[in-house]
Write a protein that holds these residues in place. Structure first.
Motif, mmCIF file in Angstrom:
data_model
loop_
_atom_site.group_PDB
_atom_site.id
_atom_site.type_symbol
_atom_site.label_atom_id
_atom_site.label_comp_id
_atom_site.label_asym_id
_atom_site.label_seq_id
_atom_site.Cartn_x
_atom_site.Cartn_y
_atom_site.Cartn_z
ATOM 1 N N THR A 157 0.833 -1.203 0.000
ATOM 2 C CA THR A 157 0.000 0.000 0.000
ATOM 3 C C THR A 157 0.871 1.258 0.000
ATOM 4 O OG1 THR A 157 -1.706 -1.188 1.223
ATOM 5 C CG2 THR A 157 -1.857 1.202 1.193
ATOM 6 N N GLY A 158 0.545 2.187 -0.879
ATOM 7 C CA GLY A 158 1.291 3.430 -0.993
ATOM 8 C C GLY A 158 2.419 3.389 -1.995
ATOM 9 N N GLY A 159 2.793 2.204 -2.435
ATOM 10 C CA GLY A 159 3.871 2.070 -3.409
ATOM 11 C C GLY A 159 3.357 2.078 -4.831
ATOM 12 N N SER A 160 4.278 2.011 -5.764
ATOM 13 C CA SER A 160 3.920 1.998 -7.173
ATOM 14 C C SER A 160 3.649 0.570 -7.640
ATOM 15 C CB SER A 160 5.057 2.599 -8.003
ATOM 16 O OG SER A 160 4.810 2.419 -9.384
ATOM 17 N N VAL A 219 3.128 -6.528 -12.732
ATOM 18 C CA VAL A 219 1.747 -6.069 -12.671
ATOM 19 C C VAL A 219 1.344 -5.470 -14.015
ATOM 20 C CG1 VAL A 219 0.128 -4.518 -11.529
ATOM 21 C CG2 VAL A 219 1.912 -5.657 -10.201
ATOM 22 N N LEU A 220 0.196 -5.931 -14.543
ATOM 23 C CA LEU A 220 -0.315 -5.433 -15.820
ATOM 24 C C LEU A 220 -1.389 -4.375 -15.638
ATOM 25 C CD1 LEU A 220 -0.656 -8.847 -17.691
ATOM 26 C CD2 LEU A 220 1.277 -7.264 -17.730
ATOM 27 N N GLY A 221 -2.095 -4.436 -14.523
ATOM 28 C CA GLY A 221 -3.166 -3.478 -14.304
ATOM 29 C C GLY A 221 -3.624 -3.496 -12.860
ATOM 30 N N VAL A 222 -4.388 -2.474 -12.481
ATOM 31 C CA VAL A 222 -4.921 -2.344 -11.129
ATOM 32 C C VAL A 222 -6.435 -2.211 -11.225
ATOM 33 C CG1 VAL A 222 -4.937 -0.989 -9.003
ATOM 34 C CG2 VAL A 222 -2.814 -1.225 -10.322
ATOM 35 N N VAL A 223 -7.148 -3.053 -10.473
ATOM 36 C CA VAL A 223 -8.608 -2.977 -10.425
ATOM 37 C C VAL A 223 -8.989 -2.181 -9.187
ATOM 38 C CG1 VAL A 223 -10.768 -4.260 -10.328
ATOM 39 C CG2 VAL A 223 -8.805 -5.207 -11.584
ATOM 40 N N ARG A 224 -9.597 -1.017 -9.402
ATOM 41 C CA ARG A 224 -9.999 -0.147 -8.291
ATOM 42 C C ARG A 224 -11.480 0.192 -8.450
ATOM 43 N NH1 ARG A 224 -6.197 4.824 -7.185
ATOM 44 N NH2 ARG A 224 -4.938 3.059 -6.435
ATOM 45 N N ASN A 225 -12.241 -0.121 -7.413
ATOM 46 C CA ASN A 225 -13.691 0.119 -7.430
ATOM 47 C C ASN A 225 -14.359 -0.543 -8.625
ATOM 48 O OD1 ASN A 225 -13.485 1.756 -5.096
ATOM 49 N ND2 ASN A 225 -12.989 3.552 -6.361
ATOM 50 N N GLY A 226 -13.848 -1.729 -8.977
ATOM 51 C CA GLY A 226 -14.439 -2.489 -10.071
ATOM 52 C C GLY A 226 -14.018 -2.049 -11.453
ATOM 53 N N VAL A 227 -13.116 -1.060 -11.541
ATOM 54 C CA VAL A 227 -12.666 -0.556 -12.844
ATOM 55 C C VAL A 227 -11.202 -0.917 -13.039
ATOM 56 C CG1 VAL A 227 -12.344 1.486 -14.286
ATOM 57 C CG2 VAL A 227 -14.296 1.355 -12.725
ATOM 58 N N LEU A 228 -10.872 -1.471 -14.220
ATOM 59 C CA LEU A 228 -9.499 -1.853 -14.526
ATOM 60 C C LEU A 228 -8.732 -0.658 -15.079
ATOM 61 C CD1 LEU A 228 -7.241 -3.963 -14.920
ATOM 62 C CD2 LEU A 228 -8.259 -4.476 -17.158
ATOM 63 N N HIS A 229 -7.562 -0.364 -14.481
ATOM 64 C CA HIS A 229 -6.676 0.701 -14.958
ATOM 65 C C HIS A 229 -5.354 0.071 -15.402
ATOM 66 C CE1 HIS A 229 -9.230 3.895 -13.198
ATOM 67 N NE2 HIS A 229 -9.418 3.036 -12.211
ATOM 68 N N ARG A 230 -4.818 0.575 -16.500
ATOM 69 C CA ARG A 230 -3.497 0.113 -16.922
ATOM 70 C C ARG A 230 -2.464 0.554 -15.904
ATOM 71 N NH1 ARG A 230 -2.296 1.338 -23.103
ATOM 72 N NH2 ARG A 230 -1.846 3.358 -22.133
ATOM 73 N N VAL A 231 -1.364 -0.174 -15.868
ATOM 74 C CA VAL A 231 -0.363 0.083 -14.841
ATOM 75 C C VAL A 231 0.263 1.469 -14.980
ATOM 76 C CG1 VAL A 231 1.576 -0.877 -16.131
ATOM 77 C CG2 VAL A 231 1.586 -0.987 -13.640
ATOM 78 N N ASP A 232 0.218 2.061 -16.193
ATOM 79 C CA ASP A 232 0.796 3.391 -16.388
ATOM 80 C C ASP A 232 -0.231 4.509 -16.233
ATOM 81 O OD1 ASP A 232 -0.658 2.775 -18.603
ATOM 82 O OD2 ASP A 232 0.848 3.425 -20.062
ATOM 83 N N ASP A 233 -1.456 4.181 -15.785
ATOM 84 C CA ASP A 233 -2.492 5.186 -15.594
ATOM 85 C C ASP A 233 -2.143 6.039 -14.371
ATOM 86 O OD1 ASP A 233 -4.849 6.640 -15.160
ATOM 87 O OD2 ASP A 233 -6.090 5.027 -15.968
ATOM 88 N N SER A 234 -2.278 7.354 -14.512
ATOM 89 C CA SER A 234 -1.919 8.259 -13.417
ATOM 90 C C SER A 234 -2.813 8.079 -12.194
ATOM 91 C CB SER A 234 -2.004 9.716 -13.901
ATOM 92 O OG SER A 234 -3.318 10.020 -14.351
ATOM 93 N N GLU A 235 -4.032 7.526 -12.390
ATOM 94 C CA GLU A 235 -4.948 7.338 -11.264
ATOM 95 C C GLU A 235 -4.489 6.240 -10.315
ATOM 96 O OE1 GLU A 235 -9.046 7.027 -12.139
ATOM 97 O OE2 GLU A 235 -9.013 8.513 -13.755
ATOM 98 N N VAL A 236 -3.593 5.403 -10.778
ATOM 99 C CA VAL A 236 -3.136 4.302 -9.918
ATOM 100 C C VAL A 236 -1.624 4.361 -9.735
ATOM 101 C CG1 VAL A 236 -5.067 2.752 -10.427
ATOM 102 C CG2 VAL A 236 -3.086 2.795 -11.963
#
Length: 355
Positions: A309-312, A320-337
């Motif tokens: 938690t708190g890291g990249s 890591v290929l992507g981050v699922v946050r609140n049910g939405v998939l974000h690419r690993v280079d997305d600024s939101e994650v």
């Protein structure tokens, strides 16, 4: 319109039938026994019962009368046991004393019943098989929860099941719905629970426990059937994750509107792989490797470790290929994650099960 369509599809309330009436519609897998072994067990039991009876008669031989007034030999005892257990009863050897008659009543008569059960075991086995299946269906319907329902067990459905089992899902947690008896036989041979019927009918999906399922896979061969099955499944279970496969991309919006969470366009996906393979065939090999959980590498999803938690996402122990946050998939280079938060799920590359 939807309600008129639903009434037309649900012509018979199968889900309201008693469990014994569902034998043949729902099939619970069980351990198969070879016919030779089953027959061998019956023969052994019959011989044991025959010789056991002969020994009892021979030990009490003074209590029996032979019409020829001869003393009973063991062969006579064996002969009397055979004709008695088979209910032939010629009457040339009969119990005479009260003790011999009591033994016939308490021991030999029950053995005669068991002996007859062995002789007509095939018929009784069919009857008891229906009773066992009805009991299994009742127990299964009362306990099935958070399982996966797969509609269609053709090439796509079978491959989907193989992938799920490779990812650790137990066969007992998967239910197959199909109308093809031969296909269901193959599914039953794979130790999967099967439901025979049209998956566009709500009653059939209720029998499969769709309203208690956590995931539903739509793998039919026709797009219109997939749309109707998805619509019916979503109506029965608003919370389940529905993943559907279609042949034509123009039907993707229909699947989304029907309630599918994810839609896979099989023809376009195959076409893209064919196009890639003409220039970079090694890329296709890597993709196939990632899609095969039993060997090499595989794509998986996991919860975030508290230490992450708190890291990249790019600094975790996994690729890591992507981050699922609140049910939405974000690419690993997305600024939101850029930073991992508690509650996120990571889509990552892991080693296959065989490694």
């Amino acid at each position: 319109m939807r309600h008129r369509l639903r009434r037309g599809l649900a012509s018979e309330e199968l889900s309201e039938r008693p469990d014994h009436a569902l034998v043949g519609v729902i099939r619970i897998p069980e351990t198969q026994q070879s016919p030779g072994r089953a027959i061998g067990r019956r023969v052994v039991f019959a011989l044991v019962a025959l010789f056991f009876t002969a020994v009892i008669v021979y030990l009490d031989r003074d209590g029996y009368r032979d019409v020829q007034e001869n003393d009973l030999s063991f062969l006579d005892a064996l002969y009397y046991s055979a004709v008695t257990l088979s209910t032939t009863g010629y009457g040339d050897i009969t119990p005479l004393t009260p003790t011999a008659r009591l033994i016939n009543l308490l021991i030999i008569t029950p053995l005669r019943v068991l002996f007859l059960i062995v002789l007509i075991g095939t018929t009784l086995e069919v009857l008891t098989e229906r009773s066992r299946q009805a009991l299994k269906i009742q127990r299964w319907r009362n306990s099935v929860r958070n399982h996966t329902v797969v509609v269609g067990y053709g090439t796509k459905g079978r491959t989907a099941v193989d992938a799920m089992i490779g990812d650790g899902i137990k066969p007992a947690e998967i239910v197959i719905v199909d109308s093809d008896a031969a296909v269901l036989e193959a599914a039953a041979a794979d130790n999967l629970v099967t439901v025979r019927g049209d998956a566009t009918k709500s009653d059939i999906l209720r029998l499969a426990g769709v309203h208690h399922a956590s995931s539903i896979v739509i793998a039919t061969s026709r797009d219109d059937t997939a749309v109707l099955a998805t619509l019916t499944a979503r109506e029965l279970n608003p919370r389940a994750k529905i993943v559907a496969s279609i042949r034509e991309s123009e039907n993707t919006h229909l699947m989304r509107q029907s309630g599918a969470n994810s839609v896979v366009v099989s023809s376009e996906t195959a076409g893209r792989l064919l196009g890639i393979a003409t220039l970079t065939p090694s890329v296709v090999e890597v993709i196939e490797d990632l899609l095969t959980p039993d060997e090499g590498y595989a794509i998986a999803e996991r919860e975030v470790d508290p230490t992450e938690t708190g890291g990249s996402p790019s600094h975790t122990r996994d690729i890591v290929l992507g981050v699922v946050r609140n049910g939405v998939l974000h690419r690993v280079d997305d600024s939101e994650v850029e930073q991992i938060e508690a509650g996120d799920r990571l889509l990552y590359v892991r080693k296959g099960a065989s490694d």
